[in-house]
Design a protein around this motif. Structure first.
Motif, short mmCIF file in Angstrom:
data_model
loop_
_atom_site.label_atom_id
_atom_site.label_comp_id
_atom_site.label_asym_id
_atom_site.label_seq_id
_atom_site.Cartn_x
_atom_site.Cartn_y
_atom_site.Cartn_z
N PRO A 53 36.77 36.98 41.76
CA PRO A 53 37.95 36.95 40.89
C PRO A 53 39.22 36.58 41.66
CG PRO A 53 36.62 38.92 40.48
CD PRO A 53 36.08 38.28 41.72
N ARG A 54 40.18 36.04 40.95
CA ARG A 54 41.41 35.58 41.62
C ARG A 54 42.06 36.72 42.40
NH1 ARG A 54 45.94 33.21 37.96
NH2 ARG A 54 44.22 31.95 37.17
N GLY A 55 42.44 36.39 43.63
CA GLY A 55 43.09 37.36 44.50
C GLY A 55 42.13 38.29 45.22
N LEU A 56 40.83 38.10 45.03
CA LEU A 56 39.83 38.95 45.66
C LEU A 56 38.83 38.11 46.44
CD1 LEU A 56 39.08 41.38 42.68
CD2 LEU A 56 40.50 41.85 44.68
N GLY A 57 38.30 38.67 47.52
CA GLY A 57 37.32 37.94 48.30
C GLY A 57 37.87 36.61 48.79
N ARG A 58 37.17 35.54 48.47
CA ARG A 58 37.55 34.21 48.94
C ARG A 58 38.50 33.49 47.98
NH1 ARG A 58 31.59 32.26 48.70
NH2 ARG A 58 31.90 33.58 46.83
N SER A 59 38.75 34.06 46.79
CA SER A 59 39.61 33.40 45.81
C SER A 59 41.06 33.83 46.01
CB SER A 59 39.17 33.76 44.38
OG SER A 59 37.90 33.20 44.09
N THR A 60 41.94 32.85 45.99
CA THR A 60 43.36 33.12 46.19
C THR A 60 44.11 32.91 44.87
OG1 THR A 60 43.76 30.82 46.86
CG2 THR A 60 43.25 32.41 48.60
#
Length: 279
Positions: A53-60
């Protein structure tokens, strides 16, 4: 497995695709794709899609926001489904199950069958006001004393069996050490589970008319070992709201997770049940 990055406007969403066959997507919130490794392995005959999800893990994210609303998350998942080619079957866990209910309501042609596992929706509960007070309690502990205190309070709240009564609120604040966590405060307050960014998830209310109108088959799932804890009760009452009974799955709230997270479920049994429900 192939990894891709998709610009959805205000975010760069990283997603993974493996295998061939009928597409099956797996989503969580705040869990990212790494939490579905063991469950993915149970479906070698399917095209499996996971994402962060956006802002988590590899997603910015570059939208200038920190809140994780189901509407924004659903739009991101819709974009991924369009990119990989839908419709898909969808397994959604916890906050991801809330995202999935909004996805089906907003984009009804995206999903063939949705299995929404233990969506933590407060307002479906008969003791909603008390449950919200209990949720706010662990958030207050996090803001006041940091990660260890907040997580200990979260575990006390999420493992409590039954409705939140005066007896629950009279309990002393739990010691982080009893959960193997340090009591120190590192000063950060950006945890997506304990902070304020996910209030919109637990405060969400399902769009019942749109869900009934959608061609999607919606299945609400509950873990047999979750007992009468918060997310089991929210699952049961969400199912009632939709005019159905929750389908019982093996293990607990994280029953699909492998041992690498220290909270091992029963991914083989869980995967077999998911295969059975998907048909």
């Amino acid at each position: 497995m192939e990894t891709h990055v998709l610009d959805t406007g205000g975010a760069a969403i990283t997603y993974d695709v493996s295998g061939e066959g009928r597409p099956l997507m797996m989503i969580g919130q705040p869990m990212d794709a790494s939490g579905f490794t063991a469950l993915r392995a149970q479906f070698p005959d399917r095209k499996v899609i996971t994402y962060d999800p956006r802002g988590l893990g590899r997603s910015t994210r570059s939208d200038g926001r920190t809140d994780n609303t189901p509407q924004t998350q659903a739009a991101d998942v819709h974009a991924v489904i369009q990119a990989v080619g839908g419709p898909v079957d969808l397994f959604a866990s916890s906050g991801g199950a809330v995202t999935a209910l909004e996805l089906v309501a907003s984009y009804p042609d995206d999903v063939v069958t949705l299995v929404a596992h233990e969506p933590p929706i407060i307002d479906v509960l008969p003791d909603a006001a008390a449950a919200r007070r209990a949720r706010d309690g662990f958030m207050d502990a996090y803001q006041a004393r940091g990660q260890g205190a907040g997580m200990a309070a979260f575990l006390q709240m999420s493992s409590h069996q039954g409705e939140f009564t005066d007896e629950y609120f009279a309990l002393p604040a739990p010691d982080p050490a009893q959960f193997g966590m340090p009591a120190g405060d590192d000063g950060t307050r950006d945890d997506p589970l304990l902070g304020t960014s996910s209030l919109a998830i637990t405060d969400y209310h399902p769009r019942v008319d749109e869900l009934h109108a959608a061609p999607t088959r919606v299945v609400i799932a509950v873990g047999e070992e979750t007992g009468d804890a918060f997310t089991a009760r929210t699952a049961v009452h969400t199912a009632k709201l939709l005019g159905q009974e929750a389908v019982v799955f093996p293990s607990h709230h994280g029953g699909f997770i492998g041992g690498e997270f220290g909270w091992a479920g029963k991914p083989e049994e869980f995967g077999a049940k998911l295969r059975e429900v998907l048909g």
